[in-house]
Design a protein around this motif. Structure first.
Motif, PDB file in Angstrom:
ATOM      1  N   UNK A 114      -0.785   4.527   4.274  1.00 21.16           N
ATOM      2  CA  UNK A 114      -1.673   5.601   3.853  1.00 21.16           C
ATOM      3  C   UNK A 114      -3.084   5.040   3.749  1.00 21.16           C
ATOM      4  N   UNK A 115      -3.999   5.613   4.515  1.00 16.68           N
ATOM      5  CA  UNK A 115      -5.385   5.144   4.496  1.00 16.68           C
ATOM      6  C   UNK A 115      -6.220   6.116   3.666  1.00 16.68           C
ATOM      7  N   UNK A 116      -6.988   5.553   2.770  1.00 17.01           N
ATOM      8  CA  UNK A 116      -7.813   6.365   1.890  1.00 17.01           C
ATOM      9  C   UNK A 116      -8.988   6.951   2.657  1.00 17.01           C
ATOM     10  N   UNK A 117      -9.495   8.109   2.238  1.00 15.67           N
ATOM     11  CA  UNK A 117     -10.552   8.796   2.994  1.00 15.67           C
ATOM     12  C   UNK A 117     -11.880   8.050   2.949  1.00 15.67           C
ATOM     13  N   UNK A 118     -12.765   8.438   3.862  1.00 20.64           N
ATOM     14  CA  UNK A 118     -14.116   7.892   3.868  1.00 20.64           C
ATOM     15  C   UNK A 118     -14.184   6.431   4.226  1.00 20.64           C
ATOM     16  N   UNK A 119     -13.282   5.977   5.085  1.00 16.69           N
ATOM     17  CA  UNK A 119     -13.279   4.576   5.463  1.00 16.69           C
ATOM     18  C   UNK A 119     -12.701   3.648   4.423  1.00 16.69           C
ATOM     19  N   UNK A 120     -11.958   4.181   3.472  1.00 19.53           N
ATOM     20  CA  UNK A 120     -11.363   3.363   2.425  1.00 19.53           C
ATOM     21  C   UNK A 120     -10.205   2.525   2.923  1.00 19.53           C
ATOM     22  N   UNK A 121      -9.716   1.604   2.088  1.00 21.69           N
ATOM     23  CA  UNK A 121      -8.605   0.739   2.489  1.00 21.69           C
ATOM     24  C   UNK A 121      -7.292   1.498   2.548  1.00 21.69           C
ATOM     25  N   UNK A 122      -6.260   0.808   3.000  1.00 22.04           N
ATOM     26  CA  UNK A 122      -4.927   1.396   3.089  1.00 22.04           C
ATOM     27  C   UNK A 122      -4.054   0.882   1.950  1.00 22.04           C
ATOM     28  N   UNK A 123      -2.972   1.617   1.682  1.00 25.13           N
ATOM     29  CA  UNK A 123      -1.915   1.082   0.836  1.00 25.13           C
ATOM     30  C   UNK A 123      -0.581   1.479   1.452  1.00 25.13           C
ATOM     31  N   UNK A 124       0.470   0.788   1.017  1.00 23.38           N
ATOM     32  CA  UNK A 124       1.780   0.915   1.652  1.00 23.38           C
ATOM     33  C   UNK A 124       2.851   1.242   0.613  1.00 23.38           C
ATOM     34  N   UNK A 125       3.357   2.482   0.587  1.00 23.45           N
ATOM     35  CA  UNK A 125       4.510   2.786  -0.264  1.00 23.45           C
ATOM     36  C   UNK A 125       5.721   1.972   0.196  1.00 23.45           C
ATOM     37  N   UNK A 126       6.491   1.484  -0.782  1.00 21.95           N
ATOM     38  CA  UNK A 126       7.663   0.674  -0.478  1.00 21.95           C
ATOM     39  C   UNK A 126       8.831   1.111  -1.361  1.00 21.95           C
ATOM     40  N   UNK A 127       9.977   1.248  -0.757  1.00 21.52           N
ATOM     41  CA  UNK A 127      11.179   1.746  -1.428  1.00 21.52           C
ATOM     42  C   UNK A 127      12.270   0.687  -1.350  1.00 21.52           C
ATOM     43  N   UNK A 128      13.041   0.584  -2.404  1.00 21.61           N
ATOM     44  CA  UNK A 128      14.158  -0.365  -2.434  1.00 21.61           C
ATOM     45  C   UNK A 128      15.427   0.335  -2.888  1.00 21.61           C
ATOM     46  N   UNK A 129      16.427   0.383  -2.011  1.00 20.57           N
ATOM     47  CA  UNK A 129      17.745   0.863  -2.399  1.00 20.57           C
ATOM     48  C   UNK A 129      18.453  -0.234  -3.186  1.00 20.57           C
ATOM     49  N   UNK A 130      19.285   0.148  -4.157  1.00 18.53           N
ATOM     50  CA  UNK A 130      20.002  -0.884  -4.914  1.00 18.53           C
ATOM     51  C   UNK A 130      21.037  -1.583  -4.049  1.00 18.53           C
ATOM     52  N   UNK A 131      21.190  -2.881  -4.252  1.00 20.60           N
ATOM     53  CA  UNK A 131      22.261  -3.625  -3.606  1.00 20.60           C
ATOM     54  C   UNK A 131      23.585  -3.250  -4.258  1.00 20.60           C
TER      55      UNK A 131
END
Length: 234
Positions: free
Chosen positions: A194-211
């Motif tokens: 997901x890139x933030x508007x106006x030339x902002x940086x990105x971030x990455x959602x991360x999901x973990x299923x239980x072992x």
């Protein structure tokens, strides 16, 4: 994948933070996030580390009423080495009245331009946040000079082991691409960029299923498929 804690350096362990340690936790996280792209985008460059520390003092106040609260890796003498903010299932979002109550303080941290950007970050994160019940990790940081020594892994592994035992997933957003392998080694998988508007940086959602517990079939064993984890429903 195992979530057993990495071997601990002599003399420290994992525990809940004490209320009297909120300032030390904030200062540690400010050092850890001093070069974070999203923090740098939101908080003015002048005295940024102090601004980030003020931000994390407020974040802890929002966090402490929730299940899981603030965990730290700390020496027996009380030195904090790493800190993590956790929210239990269904508790990731503060009540609107709590958010409104702290808006003036956040405005003092971010300033006019930064406040607009902080709102954009919050909106993007809320929009991406998955709906299924899960443990949420909004912030975790290891103090300078201790990265790569297993402290952060040990801090997170304790809660992730509880997630596995209870069959509960976990979720976070990484705001630094260089941290993705660290989280992937703990079982998290990137679900989007997901890139933030106006030339902002990105971030990455991360999901973990239980072992699954030992002896229970894994998803791959049970289905006969590739075992690739699906992205969470949003």
């Amino acid at each position: 994948m195992s979530t057993r804690p990495a071997p601990l350096l002599a003399g420290y362990g994992i525990r809940f933070a004490r209320p009297t340690e909120s300032g030390a936790v904030a200062a540690l996280l400010a050092r850890a996030f001093a070069d974070d792209p999203v923090m740098a985008w939101m908080i003015p460059a002048a005295d940024r580390e102090r601004g980030i520390a003020r931000y994390f003092r407020l974040a802890q106040r929002q966090q402490r009423p929730r299940a899981g609260a603030v965990r730290v890796a700390a020496t027996g003498g009380g030195r904090l080495l790493a800190a993590a903010l956790w929210s239990g299932p269904g508790c990731w979002k503060p009540a609107p009245v709590r958010e409104l109550a702290v808006l003036p303080r956040y405005a003092g941290i971010f300033g006019l331009r930064g406040m607009r950007r902080a709102g954009e970050v919050q909106n993007a994160m809320h929009e991406a946040h998955p709906q299924p019940p899960h443990w949420y990790l909004p912030s975790v940081g290891t103090d300078r000079g201790l990265q790569g020594m297993g402290v952060g892994s040990a801090l997170l592994a304790q809660q992730l082991a509880d997630c596995d035992r209870l069959g509960q997933p976990a979720y976070l957003e990484s705001s630094n691409v260089t941290n993705l392998p660290f989280y992937e080694n703990l079982g998290f998988r990137v679900t989007a960029e997901i890139r933030l508007p106006g030339g902002g940086p990105a971030f990455w959602p991360m999901w973990r299923d239980p072992d699954p517990p030992a002896g229970r079939p894994t998803r791959r064993d049970a289905s006969g498929g590739s075992g690739e984890r699906r992205r969470p429903t949003r």
